[in-house]
Write a protein that holds these residues in place. Structure first.
Motif, PDB file in Angstrom:
ATOM      1  N   GLY A   1      43.748  69.588  55.448  1.00  0.00           N
ATOM      2  CA  GLY A   1      42.462  70.288  55.450  1.00  0.00           C
ATOM      3  C   GLY A   1      41.321  69.296  55.445  1.00  0.00           C
ATOM      4  N   ASP A   2      40.399  69.444  54.506  1.00  0.00           N
ATOM      5  CA  ASP A   2      39.265  68.535  54.424  1.00  0.00           C
ATOM      6  C   ASP A   2      39.481  67.441  53.387  1.00  0.00           C
ATOM      7  OD1 ASP A   2      39.104  69.997  52.106  1.00  0.00           O
ATOM      8  OD2 ASP A   2      36.975  70.500  52.312  1.00  0.00           O
ATOM      9  N   LYS A   3      40.731  67.246  52.943  1.00  0.00           N
ATOM     10  CA  LYS A   3      41.023  66.215  51.953  1.00  0.00           C
ATOM     11  C   LYS A   3      41.944  65.146  52.532  1.00  0.00           C
ATOM     12  CE  LYS A   3      40.514  69.080  47.805  1.00  0.00           C
ATOM     13  NZ  LYS A   3      41.200  69.596  46.588  1.00  0.00           N
ATOM     14  N   TYR A   4      41.769  63.922  52.039  1.00  0.00           N
ATOM     15  CA  TYR A   4      42.594  62.791  52.427  1.00  0.00           C
ATOM     16  C   TYR A   4      43.367  62.308  51.201  1.00  0.00           C
ATOM     17  CZ  TYR A   4      39.512  62.707  56.499  1.00  0.00           C
ATOM     18  OH  TYR A   4      38.793  63.055  57.622  1.00  0.00           O
ATOM     19  N   PHE A   5      44.664  62.024  51.389  1.00  0.00           N
ATOM     20  CA  PHE A   5      45.528  61.559  50.319  1.00  0.00           C
ATOM     21  C   PHE A   5      46.005  60.151  50.684  1.00  0.00           C
ATOM     22  CE2 PHE A   5      45.453  66.102  50.276  1.00  0.00           C
ATOM     23  CZ  PHE A   5      45.495  66.463  48.934  1.00  0.00           C
ATOM     24  N   LEU A   6      45.714  59.203  49.830  1.00  0.00           N
ATOM     25  CA  LEU A   6      45.975  57.783  50.084  1.00  0.00           C
ATOM     26  C   LEU A   6      47.076  57.273  49.158  1.00  0.00           C
ATOM     27  CD1 LEU A   6      45.243  54.884  51.145  1.00  0.00           C
ATOM     28  CD2 LEU A   6      43.497  54.836  49.352  1.00  0.00           C
ATOM     29  N   TYR A   7      48.038  56.541  49.750  1.00  0.00           N
ATOM     30  CA  TYR A   7      49.148  55.945  49.022  1.00  0.00           C
ATOM     31  C   TYR A   7      49.260  54.484  49.470  1.00  0.00           C
ATOM     32  CZ  TYR A   7      50.243  60.958  49.239  1.00  0.00           C
ATOM     33  OH  TYR A   7      50.169  62.332  49.226  1.00  0.00           O
TER      34      TYR A   7
ATOM     35  N   VAL B   1      42.652  60.666  46.146  1.00  0.00           N
ATOM     36  CA  VAL B   1      42.163  61.772  46.967  1.00  0.00           C
ATOM     37  C   VAL B   1      40.688  61.554  47.286  1.00  0.00           C
ATOM     38  CG1 VAL B   1      41.820  64.269  47.102  1.00  0.00           C
ATOM     39  CG2 VAL B   1      43.841  63.353  45.963  1.00  0.00           C
ATOM     40  N   SER B   2      40.314  61.888  48.523  1.00  0.00           N
ATOM     41  CA  SER B   2      38.931  61.745  48.988  1.00  0.00           C
ATOM     42  C   SER B   2      38.615  62.854  49.979  1.00  0.00           C
ATOM     43  CB  SER B   2      38.745  60.388  49.661  1.00  0.00           C
ATOM     44  OG  SER B   2      37.460  60.257  50.233  1.00  0.00           O
ATOM     45  N   GLN B   3      37.348  63.146  50.145  1.00  0.00           N
ATOM     46  CA  GLN B   3      36.902  64.038  51.211  1.00  0.00           C
ATOM     47  C   GLN B   3      36.094  63.299  52.267  1.00  0.00           C
ATOM     48  OE1 GLN B   3      35.232  67.340  48.561  1.00  0.00           O
ATOM     49  NE2 GLN B   3      36.337  68.537  50.085  1.00  0.00           N
TER      50      GLN B   3
ATOM     51  N   LEU C   1      36.803  59.430  52.959  1.00  0.00           N
ATOM     52  CA  LEU C   1      37.398  58.114  53.197  1.00  0.00           C
ATOM     53  C   LEU C   1      36.668  56.990  52.467  1.00  0.00           C
ATOM     54  CD1 LEU C   1      38.280  58.258  57.027  1.00  0.00           C
ATOM     55  CD2 LEU C   1      39.792  58.700  55.083  1.00  0.00           C
ATOM     56  N   VAL C   2      35.635  57.318  51.716  1.00  0.00           N
ATOM     57  CA  VAL C   2      34.827  56.311  51.029  1.00  0.00           C
ATOM     58  C   VAL C   2      35.016  56.387  49.521  1.00  0.00           C
ATOM     59  CG1 VAL C   2      32.468  55.522  50.549  1.00  0.00           C
ATOM     60  CG2 VAL C   2      33.123  56.181  52.877  1.00  0.00           C
ATOM     61  N   ASP C   3      34.837  57.564  48.970  1.00  0.00           N
ATOM     62  CA  ASP C   3      34.933  57.770  47.523  1.00  0.00           C
ATOM     63  C   ASP C   3      36.314  58.331  47.185  1.00  0.00           C
ATOM     64  OD1 ASP C   3      32.065  57.195  46.870  1.00  0.00           O
ATOM     65  OD2 ASP C   3      31.775  58.911  48.192  1.00  0.00           O
ATOM     66  N   TRP C   4      37.067  57.611  46.343  1.00  0.00           N
ATOM     67  CA  TRP C   4      38.446  57.975  46.051  1.00  0.00           C
ATOM     68  C   TRP C   4      38.641  58.207  44.562  1.00  0.00           C
ATOM     69  CZ3 TRP C   4      41.830  58.768  49.985  1.00  0.00           C
ATOM     70  CH2 TRP C   4      41.484  58.248  51.251  1.00  0.00           C
ATOM     71  N   LYS C   5      39.445  59.199  44.215  1.00  0.00           N
ATOM     72  CA  LYS C   5      39.760  59.507  42.824  1.00  0.00           C
ATOM     73  C   LYS C   5      41.271  59.480  42.637  1.00  0.00           C
ATOM     74  CE  LYS C   5      37.404  62.582  40.649  1.00  0.00           C
ATOM     75  NZ  LYS C   5      36.819  63.874  40.177  1.00  0.00           N
ATOM     76  N   SER C   6      41.722  58.750  41.627  1.00  0.00           N
ATOM     77  CA  SER C   6      43.149  58.682  41.340  1.00  0.00           C
ATOM     78  C   SER C   6      43.636  60.006  40.761  1.00  0.00           C
ATOM     79  CB  SER C   6      43.445  57.558  40.344  1.00  0.00           C
ATOM     80  OG  SER C   6      44.814  57.570  39.987  1.00  0.00           O
ATOM     81  N   LYS C   7      44.795  60.462  41.292  1.00  0.00           N
ATOM     82  CA  LYS C   7      45.431  61.677  40.797  1.00  0.00           C
ATOM     83  C   LYS C   7      46.779  61.373  40.140  1.00  0.00           C
ATOM     84  CE  LYS C   7      42.370  64.750  42.079  1.00  0.00           C
ATOM     85  NZ  LYS C   7      41.684  65.642  41.111  1.00  0.00           N
TER      86      LYS C   7
END
Length: 315
Positions: free
Chosen positions: A41-47, A59-61, A63-69
Motif C-alpha cells: 500500500g502506502d507503506k514501505y518495510f525495510l530489512y 516502516v516508512s511512508q 523512504l526518508v523517515d523510518w520507525k523501528s517495529k
C-alpha cells in the motif's frame, strides 16, 4: 524509535514532495547493510543485515523517515545476513523471508552459510522458519514474472561467488535444476577478490535486468552493475558500461541494493556504503535515484553527506 536523514533536507509527506532535496545517510547512527524494501500500500518495510541475530523491520511512508517495529525474525544460529522479502499476492497472501545464515560446519570444522525461507502473515512477522533451500550460498532474491512464475536467484560462495537462477514451483519448493547465469569475468568484479553477488531483478519492456554487486563487499572497490537477457534464466549479457554505481569522492564501496518505486512514482535505489576505505565491514544505508533512459540503459547516482535534488533523473 524513529530515524531520519541527518539532517533532513528533503522528504515526502504522503505522495506530496514538500521539499526539494535530501541527504544521505539514512538511519544515521545504525550499522545496516544489504537492504531489502517491501512496499505494501502506502507503506514501505525495510530489512537489512545488522547484528546477525535476526532481522529488524523499519516502516516508512516516504523512504526518508523510518520507525523501528522490532525484530521480525529471530535467528538462533546468529548468522543472519542479506534478507529478501516476497509478498505472495497471487497465491496464499503470505509473506516470505529468504534469509542467509550459518549452516552446520563441514566435517573439517569449516564455517558455511546457507539460504533458508520463513513465512509470516504480516510483513512485521513473526516469520516462522520453513527450512533450508541451498547450502554454501548467500544473497537470495525471489522474482515473480508477469506470467506468475517464480525464480529464486542466489550466490554460491563455495563455488566462487557465482550467481544462479532456480525456478520455483512454489515460494517454498524448487522446480527443476538451477542454472549459473553470472560469474566474475570483468576487472571491476575482481578488484578485491573475485565476486558477483547481491542479485536483484528488474523487468522492463520484455527485457530482464539482473542487477548485482561486484568485488569484495569489505573493500572500497565494491560497486553495482547489471546484465540483460530476454529470459529470466538467461543467457545474460553484461552491460559494457558497468559498473553503473561506484565509489568516488566521499562515497566508498556502494553496493548490495534493492529498487523500489517511491511516492513520486519514480524508481529509488536503497543500498549500503562503507564507512572507511580500508578492508572492513562497518556500513550505512543510503537512498538515491535510479532510472532508465530511452535506450533502456540503467543509470544511477550515489551520494553521501551532500544535498541532492529529490528528482534528479532524466525520466
Amino acid at each position: 524509535m524513529a530515524f531520519a536523514l541527518m539532517p533532513v533536507l528533503g522528504c515526502w509527506t504522503g505522495n506530496s514532495l514538500v521539499q526539494k532535496t535530501y541527504r544521505n545517510p539514512i538511519l544515521a547512527g545504525r550499522d545496516i547493510a544489504d537492504p531489502d524494501v517491501l512496499q505494501i500500500g502506502d507503506k514501505y518495510f525495510l530489512y537489512g543485515t545488522t547484528d546477525g541475530h535476526g532481522y529488524e523491520v523499519f516502516v516508512s511512508q516516504n523512504l526518508v523517515d523510518w520507525k523501528s517495529k522490532g525484530i521480525a525474525f529471530h535467528d538462533p544460529r546468529h548468522g543472519a545476513w542479506a534478507p529478501d522479502l516476497f509478498h505472495n499476492k497471487r497465491g496464499d497472501g503470505k509473506f516470505y523471508l529468504y534469509y542467509t545464515d550459518s549452516a552446520p560446519r563441514t566435517e573439517s570444522g569449516e564455517k558455511r552459510k546457507q539460504i533458508g525461507v520463513a513465512v509470516a502473515d504480516s510483513p512485521l512477522g513473526p516469520f516462522i522458519d520453513k527450512g533450508t533451500l541451498a547450502v554454501g550460498c548467500i544473497d537470495a532474491h525471489l522474482f515473480q514474472d508477469d506470467d506468475g512464475k517464480l525464480y529464486l536467484y542466489y550466490v554460491e560462495i563455495e563455488g566462487g561467488f557465482k550467481i544462479f537462477a532456480q525456478e520455483m514451483e512454489t515460494p517454498l519448493k524448487p522446480k527443476g535444476d538451477r542454472i549459473e547465469i553470472i560469474h566474475p569475468t570483468e576487472p571491476w568484479e575482481m578488484a578485491s577478490g573475485h565476486v558477483t553477488e547481491g542479485p536483484f531483478m528488474l523487468k522492463r519492456d520484455g527485457v530482464y535486468y539482473m542487477m548485482y554487486s561486484g568485488s569484495g563487499a569489505d573493500s572500497m572497490f565494491y560497486a553495482i552493475g547489471y546484465a540483460t537477457s530476454k529470459s529470466p534464466l538467461g543467457p545474460f549479457v553484461k552491460y559494457a558500461g558497468n559498473p553503473i554505481a561506484r565509489g568516488g569522492g566521499n562515497v566508498i564501496g556502494p553496493g548490495h541494493h534493492c529498487v523500489v518505486e517511491g511516492p513520486d512514482k519514480k524508481l529509488w535505489m536503497l543500498y549500503h556504503q562503507k564507512k572507511t576505505p580500508d578492508i572492513s565491514w562497518p556500513r550505512f544505508l543510503a537512498l538515491d535515484p535510479l532510472w532508465f533512459d530511452e535506450q533502456g540503459v540503467i543509470h544511477a547516482t550515489v551520494s553521501h553527506g551532500t544535498e541532492q535534488p529529490a528528482s534528479n533523473r532524466e525520466k
